[in-house]
Scaffold this motif. Sequence first.
Motif, PDB file in Angstrom:
ATOM      1  N   GLU A 215       0.854  -1.290  -0.112  1.00 26.06           N
ATOM      2  CA  GLU A 215      -0.042  -0.114   0.107  1.00 26.06           C
ATOM      3  C   GLU A 215       0.739   1.221   0.000  1.00 26.06           C
ATOM      4  OE1 GLU A 215      -1.473  -1.743   3.649  1.00 26.06           O
ATOM      5  OE2 GLU A 215      -1.359   0.478   4.681  1.00 26.06           O
ATOM      6  N   ARG A 216       2.185   1.255   0.335  1.00 24.93           N
ATOM      7  CA  ARG A 216       3.075   2.471   0.433  1.00 24.93           C
ATOM      8  C   ARG A 216       3.891   2.435  -0.964  1.00 24.93           C
ATOM      9  NH1 ARG A 216       2.306   0.270   5.484  1.00 24.93           N
ATOM     10  NH2 ARG A 216       3.242  -1.676   4.690  1.00 24.93           N
ATOM     11  N   GLY A 217       3.469   1.656  -1.891  1.00 23.48           N
ATOM     12  CA  GLY A 217       4.287   1.483  -3.083  1.00 23.48           C
ATOM     13  C   GLY A 217       4.143   2.632  -3.965  1.00 23.48           C
TER      14      GLY A 217
ATOM     15  N   GLY B 260       1.012  -8.684   6.677  1.00 24.28           N
ATOM     16  CA  GLY B 260       2.191  -8.056   5.617  1.00 24.28           C
ATOM     17  C   GLY B 260       3.376  -8.826   5.202  1.00 24.28           C
ATOM     18  N   LEU B 261       4.255  -8.156   4.653  1.00 27.53           N
ATOM     19  CA  LEU B 261       5.609  -8.696   4.111  1.00 27.53           C
ATOM     20  C   LEU B 261       6.822  -8.095   4.955  1.00 27.53           C
ATOM     21  CD1 LEU B 261       4.566  -8.490   0.499  1.00 27.53           C
ATOM     22  CD2 LEU B 261       4.801 -10.726   1.552  1.00 27.53           C
ATOM     23  N   SER B 262       7.993  -8.912   4.896  1.00 25.09           N
ATOM     24  CA  SER B 262       9.116  -8.532   5.623  1.00 25.09           C
ATOM     25  C   SER B 262       9.680  -7.226   4.911  1.00 25.09           C
ATOM     26  CB  SER B 262      10.194  -9.417   5.396  1.00 25.09           C
ATOM     27  OG  SER B 262      10.600  -9.685   4.336  1.00 25.09           O
TER      28      SER B 262
ATOM     29  N   GLN C 123       1.671  -0.035  -5.548  1.00 23.56           N
ATOM     30  CA  GLN C 123       0.445   0.152  -5.008  1.00 23.56           C
ATOM     31  C   GLN C 123      -0.985  -0.116  -5.771  1.00 23.56           C
ATOM     32  OE1 GLN C 123      -1.474   4.086  -4.655  1.00 23.56           O
ATOM     33  NE2 GLN C 123      -0.415   4.315  -2.594  1.00 23.56           N
ATOM     34  N   LEU C 124      -1.869  -0.687  -5.380  1.00 23.69           N
ATOM     35  CA  LEU C 124      -3.201  -0.711  -6.217  1.00 23.69           C
ATOM     36  C   LEU C 124      -4.329   0.434  -5.408  1.00 23.69           C
ATOM     37  CD1 LEU C 124      -3.960  -4.611  -6.230  1.00 23.69           C
ATOM     38  CD2 LEU C 124      -3.080  -2.880  -7.760  1.00 23.69           C
ATOM     39  N   SER C 125      -3.930   0.911  -4.195  1.00 28.23           N
ATOM     40  CA  SER C 125      -4.581   1.973  -3.416  1.00 28.23           C
ATOM     41  C   SER C 125      -3.864   2.406  -2.699  1.00 28.23           C
ATOM     42  CB  SER C 125      -6.010   1.494  -3.101  1.00 28.23           C
ATOM     43  OG  SER C 125      -6.699   2.035  -2.335  1.00 28.23           O
ATOM     44  N   ALA C 126      -4.408   3.623  -2.139  1.00 30.63           N
ATOM     45  CA  ALA C 126      -3.541   4.294  -0.911  1.00 30.63           C
ATOM     46  C   ALA C 126      -3.981   3.689   0.383  1.00 30.63           C
ATOM     47  CB  ALA C 126      -3.800   5.768  -0.825  1.00 30.63           C
TER      48      ALA C 126
ATOM     49  N   PRO D 193      -7.990  -6.009   1.936  1.00 32.25           N
ATOM     50  CA  PRO D 193      -7.559  -7.542   2.244  1.00 32.25           C
ATOM     51  C   PRO D 193      -6.884  -8.422   1.113  1.00 32.25           C
ATOM     52  CG  PRO D 193      -9.769  -7.093   1.911  1.00 32.25           C
ATOM     53  CD  PRO D 193      -9.076  -5.925   1.518  1.00 32.25           C
ATOM     54  N   HIS D 194      -6.006  -9.376   1.617  1.00 34.78           N
ATOM     55  CA  HIS D 194      -5.051  -9.787   0.614  1.00 34.78           C
ATOM     56  C   HIS D 194      -5.996 -10.821  -0.534  1.00 34.78           C
ATOM     57  CE1 HIS D 194      -5.133 -12.369   4.184  1.00 34.78           C
ATOM     58  NE2 HIS D 194      -4.926 -13.503   3.229  1.00 34.78           N
ATOM     59  N   GLY D 195      -7.252 -11.191  -0.200  1.00 38.08           N
ATOM     60  CA  GLY D 195      -7.715 -11.789  -1.121  1.00 38.08           C
ATOM     61  C   GLY D 195      -8.406 -10.818  -2.238  1.00 38.08           C
TER      62      GLY D 195
END
Length: 156
Positions: A75-77, A108-110, A122-125, A129-131
């Motif tokens: 989301e921060r991408g 989230g991820l490492s 990022q798909l949205s700010a 949910p991961h699904g």
Amino acid sequence: MKITLLAVGTRMPRWVDEAYTDYAKRFGRDITLELKEIKPEKRGGGVTPEKGIAAEHSRLLAAIPPRARLIVLDERGRAYTSVQLADSMKRWLAEGEDLCIVIGGADGLSPELKSRADLLLQLSAMTLPHGMVRVMLAEQLYRAVSILNNHPYHRE
Ligand SMILES: C[S@@+](CC[C@H](N)C(=O)[O-])C[C@H]1O[C@@H](n2cnc3c(N)ncnc32)[C@H](O)[C@@H]1O
């Protein structure tokens, strides 16, 4: 081009599986989309979110295909328009690159995986949910392919 989608999470709700499959089956022979689900580490009993993320990180590293361009969803991408994604795919196709796209689990991820990424997307700010991310990503990839093929699916 082969796109490998590594998604932390198994046993998704039926609406996720159905919507994802609906888009995934639209890909042709030139660009293929393959989903590999990564088992999430069970939390609790001493397994903190940090320890869980670390275990999932090892599983993700083992599943990343060698030489594939690594795109990590975050989301921060960086925000792309659909046309910008299509332009990038055109370039990666021309360079003969395969893609590996990673979606994290509930925590989230490492940071290591994110810093290793060729692109943090990022798909949205907002946090999704991961699904739902799985479904939105499959739709945007299909949209990008449609743009490249001048297919009327995409309208400005
Ligand atoms: C529930 S989210 C995890 C939220 C977690 N707090 C974090 O900081 O990443 C699960 C995964 O979905 C993806 N994700 C969620 N929202 C996103 C967004 N707006 N854009 C891109 N990916 C997103 C990321 O890969 C994330 O690891």
